[in-house]
Write a protein that holds these residues in place. Structure first.
Motif, PDB file in Angstrom:
ATOM      1  N   GLN A  10       0.824  -1.200   0.000  1.00 16.00           N
ATOM      2  CA  GLN A  10       0.000   0.000   0.000  1.00 16.00           C
ATOM      3  C   GLN A  10       0.861   1.253   0.000  1.00 16.00           C
ATOM      4  OE1 GLN A  10      -3.426   0.368  -0.325  1.00 16.00           O
ATOM      5  NE2 GLN A  10      -2.852   2.528  -0.511  1.00 16.00           N
ATOM      6  N   GLU A  11       1.947   1.243   0.742  1.00 17.76           N
ATOM      7  CA  GLU A  11       2.843   2.394   0.780  1.00 17.76           C
ATOM      8  C   GLU A  11       3.453   2.672  -0.599  1.00 17.76           C
ATOM      9  OE1 GLU A  11       5.715   1.606   3.788  1.00 17.76           O
ATOM     10  OE2 GLU A  11       4.291   1.875   5.445  1.00 17.76           O
ATOM     11  N   ILE A  12       3.730   1.617  -1.356  1.00 13.95           N
ATOM     12  CA  ILE A  12       4.293   1.775  -2.694  1.00 13.95           C
ATOM     13  C   ILE A  12       3.295   2.479  -3.613  1.00 13.95           C
ATOM     14  CG2 ILE A  12       5.018   0.493  -4.748  1.00 13.95           C
ATOM     15  CD1 ILE A  12       6.161  -1.613  -2.725  1.00 13.95           C
ATOM     16  N   LEU A  13       2.040   2.066  -3.556  1.00 16.85           N
ATOM     17  CA  LEU A  13       1.010   2.710  -4.375  1.00 16.85           C
ATOM     18  C   LEU A  13       0.803   4.160  -3.948  1.00 16.85           C
ATOM     19  CD1 LEU A  13      -1.711  -0.094  -4.612  1.00 16.85           C
ATOM     20  CD2 LEU A  13      -0.017   0.546  -6.342  1.00 16.85           C
ATOM     21  N   THR A  14       0.783   4.383  -2.643  1.00 12.91           N
ATOM     22  CA  THR A  14       0.584   5.733  -2.114  1.00 12.91           C
ATOM     23  C   THR A  14       1.706   6.666  -2.558  1.00 12.91           C
ATOM     24  OG1 THR A  14      -0.609   4.849  -0.205  1.00 12.91           O
ATOM     25  CG2 THR A  14       0.257   7.087  -0.016  1.00 12.91           C
ATOM     26  N   ALA A  15       2.925   6.151  -2.569  1.00 14.12           N
ATOM     27  CA  ALA A  15       4.068   6.962  -2.995  1.00 14.12           C
ATOM     28  C   ALA A  15       3.945   7.356  -4.463  1.00 14.12           C
ATOM     29  CB  ALA A  15       5.368   6.195  -2.754  1.00 14.12           C
ATOM     30  N   PHE A  16       3.466   6.441  -5.308  1.00 11.96           N
ATOM     31  CA  PHE A  16       3.287   6.769  -6.727  1.00 11.96           C
ATOM     32  C   PHE A  16       2.315   7.929  -6.889  1.00 11.96           C
ATOM     33  CE2 PHE A  16       0.525   6.412 -10.438  1.00 11.96           C
ATOM     34  CZ  PHE A  16       1.450   6.598 -11.459  1.00 11.96           C
ATOM     35  N   ALA A  17       1.253   7.917  -6.093  1.00 17.13           N
ATOM     36  CA  ALA A  17       0.201   8.934  -6.239  1.00 17.13           C
ATOM     37  C   ALA A  17       0.439  10.162  -5.377  1.00 17.13           C
ATOM     38  CB  ALA A  17      -1.158   8.319  -5.912  1.00 17.13           C
ATOM     39  N   ALA A  18       1.669  10.322  -4.890  1.00 19.45           N
ATOM     40  CA  ALA A  18       1.975  11.512  -4.084  1.00 19.45           C
ATOM     41  C   ALA A  18       1.877  12.774  -4.935  1.00 19.45           C
ATOM     42  CB  ALA A  18       3.369  11.388  -3.474  1.00 19.45           C
ATOM     43  N   LEU A 231       6.557  11.331 -19.556  1.00 24.14           N
ATOM     44  CA  LEU A 231       7.679  10.385 -19.577  1.00 24.14           C
ATOM     45  C   LEU A 231       8.123  10.045 -18.160  1.00 24.14           C
ATOM     46  CD1 LEU A 231       9.885  11.703 -22.536  1.00 24.14           C
ATOM     47  CD2 LEU A 231       8.449   9.657 -22.487  1.00 24.14           C
ATOM     48  N   VAL A 232       8.162  11.049 -17.304  1.00 19.13           N
ATOM     49  CA  VAL A 232       8.516  10.808 -15.895  1.00 19.13           C
ATOM     50  C   VAL A 232       7.437   9.953 -15.228  1.00 19.13           C
ATOM     51  CG1 VAL A 232       8.835  11.893 -13.642  1.00 19.13           C
ATOM     52  CG2 VAL A 232       9.908  12.889 -15.670  1.00 19.13           C
ATOM     53  N   THR A 233       6.186  10.294 -15.481  1.00 23.06           N
ATOM     54  CA  THR A 233       5.077   9.517 -14.921  1.00 23.06           C
ATOM     55  C   THR A 233       5.151   8.063 -15.377  1.00 23.06           C
ATOM     56  OG1 THR A 233       3.696  11.509 -14.993  1.00 23.06           O
ATOM     57  CG2 THR A 233       2.571   9.403 -14.665  1.00 23.06           C
ATOM     58  N   SER A 234       5.439   7.867 -16.653  1.00 23.01           N
ATOM     59  CA  SER A 234       5.529   6.517 -17.208  1.00 23.01           C
ATOM     60  C   SER A 234       6.664   5.728 -16.555  1.00 23.01           C
ATOM     61  CB  SER A 234       5.761   6.586 -18.720  1.00 23.01           C
ATOM     62  OG  SER A 234       4.682   7.230 -19.359  1.00 23.01           O
ATOM     63  N   TYR A 235       7.805   6.366 -16.379  1.00 17.91           N
ATOM     64  CA  TYR A 235       8.945   5.711 -15.747  1.00 17.91           C
ATOM     65  C   TYR A 235       8.609   5.302 -14.312  1.00 17.91           C
ATOM     66  CZ  TYR A 235      13.562   5.140 -13.640  1.00 17.91           C
ATOM     67  OH  TYR A 235      14.645   4.645 -12.953  1.00 17.91           O
ATOM     68  N   GLU A 236       7.905   6.170 -13.620  1.00 12.58           N
ATOM     69  CA  GLU A 236       7.555   5.874 -12.226  1.00 12.58           C
ATOM     70  C   GLU A 236       6.517   4.767 -12.122  1.00 12.58           C
ATOM     71  OE1 GLU A 236       6.687   9.575 -10.275  1.00 12.58           O
ATOM     72  OE2 GLU A 236       8.755  10.281 -10.476  1.00 12.58           O
ATOM     73  N   MET A 237       5.704   4.575 -13.172  1.00 10.92           N
ATOM     74  CA  MET A 237       4.810   3.413 -13.205  1.00 10.92           C
ATOM     75  C   MET A 237       5.632   2.121 -13.204  1.00 10.92           C
ATOM     76  SD  MET A 237       1.943   4.471 -16.026  1.00 10.92           S
ATOM     77  CE  MET A 237       0.985   5.979 -15.865  1.00 10.92           C
ATOM     78  N   GLY A 238       6.681   2.099 -14.012  1.00 12.42           N
ATOM     79  CA  GLY A 238       7.536   0.925 -14.060  1.00 12.42           C
ATOM     80  C   GLY A 238       8.228   0.674 -12.735  1.00 12.42           C
ATOM     81  N   CYS A 239       8.729   1.731 -12.111  1.00 15.94           N
ATOM     82  CA  CYS A 239       9.383   1.587 -10.802  1.00 15.94           C
ATOM     83  C   CYS A 239       8.407   1.063  -9.759  1.00 15.94           C
ATOM     84  CB  CYS A 239       9.961   2.927 -10.360  1.00 15.94           C
ATOM     85  SG  CYS A 239      11.324   3.535 -11.383  1.00 15.94           S
ATOM     86  N   CYS A 240       7.197   1.580  -9.765  1.00 13.62           N
ATOM     87  CA  CYS A 240       6.173   1.152  -8.812  1.00 13.62           C
ATOM     88  C   CYS A 240       5.816  -0.311  -9.047  1.00 13.62           C
ATOM     89  CB  CYS A 240       4.939   2.035  -8.945  1.00 13.62           C
ATOM     90  SG  CYS A 240       3.635   1.691  -7.747  1.00 13.62           S
ATOM     91  N   THR A 241       5.695  -0.709 -10.295  1.00 13.21           N
ATOM     92  CA  THR A 241       5.370  -2.092 -10.635  1.00 13.21           C
ATOM     93  C   THR A 241       6.437  -3.041 -10.111  1.00 13.21           C
ATOM     94  OG1 THR A 241       4.172  -1.434 -12.626  1.00 13.21           O
ATOM     95  CG2 THR A 241       4.956  -3.701 -12.533  1.00 13.21           C
ATOM     96  N   ARG A 242       7.705  -2.720 -10.365  1.00  8.46           N
ATOM     97  CA  ARG A 242       8.799  -3.575  -9.896  1.00  8.46           C
ATOM     98  C   ARG A 242       8.805  -3.668  -8.380  1.00  8.46           C
ATOM     99  NH1 ARG A 242      10.962  -7.843 -10.987  1.00  8.46           N
ATOM    100  NH2 ARG A 242      11.064  -7.145 -13.135  1.00  8.46           N
ATOM    101  N   ALA A 243       8.599  -2.541  -7.706  1.00 13.70           N
ATOM    102  CA  ALA A 243       8.592  -2.545  -6.244  1.00 13.70           C
ATOM    103  C   ALA A 243       7.456  -3.409  -5.702  1.00 13.70           C
ATOM    104  CB  ALA A 243       8.476  -1.113  -5.720  1.00 13.70           C
ATOM    105  N   LEU A 244       6.293  -3.355  -6.347  1.00 14.59           N
ATOM    106  CA  LEU A 244       5.162  -4.172  -5.903  1.00 14.59           C
ATOM    107  C   LEU A 244       5.438  -5.659  -6.090  1.00 14.59           C
ATOM    108  CD1 LEU A 244       1.824  -2.479  -7.020  1.00 14.59           C
ATOM    109  CD2 LEU A 244       2.555  -3.019  -4.707  1.00 14.59           C
ATOM    110  N   LEU A 245       6.006  -6.028  -7.226  1.00 21.86           N
ATOM    111  CA  LEU A 245       6.319  -7.426  -7.480  1.00 21.86           C
ATOM    112  C   LEU A 245       7.276  -7.970  -6.419  1.00 21.86           C
ATOM    113  CD1 LEU A 245       6.767  -7.344 -11.366  1.00 21.86           C
ATOM    114  CD2 LEU A 245       4.921  -8.475 -10.112  1.00 21.86           C
ATOM    115  N   VAL A 246       8.257  -7.169  -6.049  1.00 22.01           N
ATOM    116  CA  VAL A 246       9.214  -7.577  -5.024  1.00 22.01           C
ATOM    117  C   VAL A 246       8.527  -7.660  -3.661  1.00 22.01           C
ATOM    118  CG1 VAL A 246      11.301  -6.910  -3.784  1.00 22.01           C
ATOM    119  CG2 VAL A 246      11.204  -6.673  -6.272  1.00 22.01           C
TER     120      VAL A 246
END
Length: 254
Positions: A10-18, A231-246
């Motif tokens: 949940q913290e990972i998702l919240t950080a994306f939407a900061a 582009l920044v938003t898109s990159y952060e989607m990828g970072c958030c996805t990887r963090a969630l998978l881990v």
């Protein structure tokens, strides 16, 4: 899913939407249980090309009744960004091929044809059957779908269209979508099997996906609008996805 894992996810998702104007929603189906979480997941945003998922589901049952189309007949003078420009103008495309291009390449002319072949009444009926109450769709003056949706609704849409029993063409097309940004940045092809659909407008960047891993499945949707740099938003989607998978312990398939 363990409490600390749920909290971290949940913290990972919240950080994306900061940053203002962002939403996220995720559902993880793992060997140890079910987890879901979100942030502004019910906030309506411009749906952009995510509405092509609805058009595809309305169109696919009609495929056998529809006729081939000549590439040159699909194009207008304003169709600049389309994969069809690389085709022989006299080539005939099957309805199934146009459906695949609409989803895998988000092709505009193929979408315009699909909307015309299907009709708004059938598209809205399909939308009602999926029961995504916060998603709305209209057809603009160019024959393209437009409207609103939410991150939660986006996952409902991709769940429906990736049901191979009902929508084999749609499911196949999303598994072979162009993967040059957003969610695939955090879920690379050697790691997982992914089906996803992006949506893009000025200041708008969306992506919704089903990510099948070795020991579970992650459904995830990112929606955004009023972004200064997509582009920044898109990159952060990828970072958030990887963090969630881990965080959720969803290991690589290979």
């Amino acid at each position: 899913v363990q409490k600390n894992v749920r909290s971290n996810a949940q913290e990972i998702l919240t950080a994306f939407a900061a940053d203002e104007g962002r939403s996220a929603y995720a559902v993880a189906e793992t060997q140890v249980g079910l987890w879901s979480g979100g942030i502004y997941e019910d906030t309506p945003r411009p749906a952009a090309s995510l509405l092509k998922l609805v058009v595809a589901m309305a169109l696919e049952p009609l495929i056998q009744r529809l006729e081939q189309q000549r590439v040159s007949d699909l194009l207008t003078a304003t169709d600049i960004s389309t994969v069809l420009r690389s085709f022989d103008p006299d080539r005939l495309l099957s309805p199934a091929e146009m459906l695949r291009l609409m989803l895998s390449a988000s092709d505009g002319p193929c979408t315009r044809w699909a909307v015309s072949a299907t009709g708004i009444d059938r598209i809205r009926k399909t939308l009602a059957e999926i029961d995504v109450g916060q998603t709305e769709i209209v057809i603009d003056e160019h024959g393209m779908p437009m409207g609103i949706t939410t991150a939660r609704n986006a996952i409902q849409l991709i769940r429906a269209v990736t049901d191979n029993q009902f929508f084999p063409i749609g499911a196949f097309s999303l598994q072979h979508s162009i993967r040059n940004s957003r969610i695939p940045l955090g879920a690379t092809s050697p790691d997982v099997e992914i089906a996803h659909k992006t949506g893009t407008l000025t200041g708008v960047a969306h992506d919704v996906a089903r990510i099948q891993c070795a020991n579970g499945t992650l459904w995830i949707a990112f929606l955004s609008n009023n972004q200064h740099d997509t582009l920044v938003t898109s990159y952060e989607m990828g970072c958030c996805t990887r963090a969630l998978l881990v965080a959720l312990g969803l290991e690589a398939r290979t």
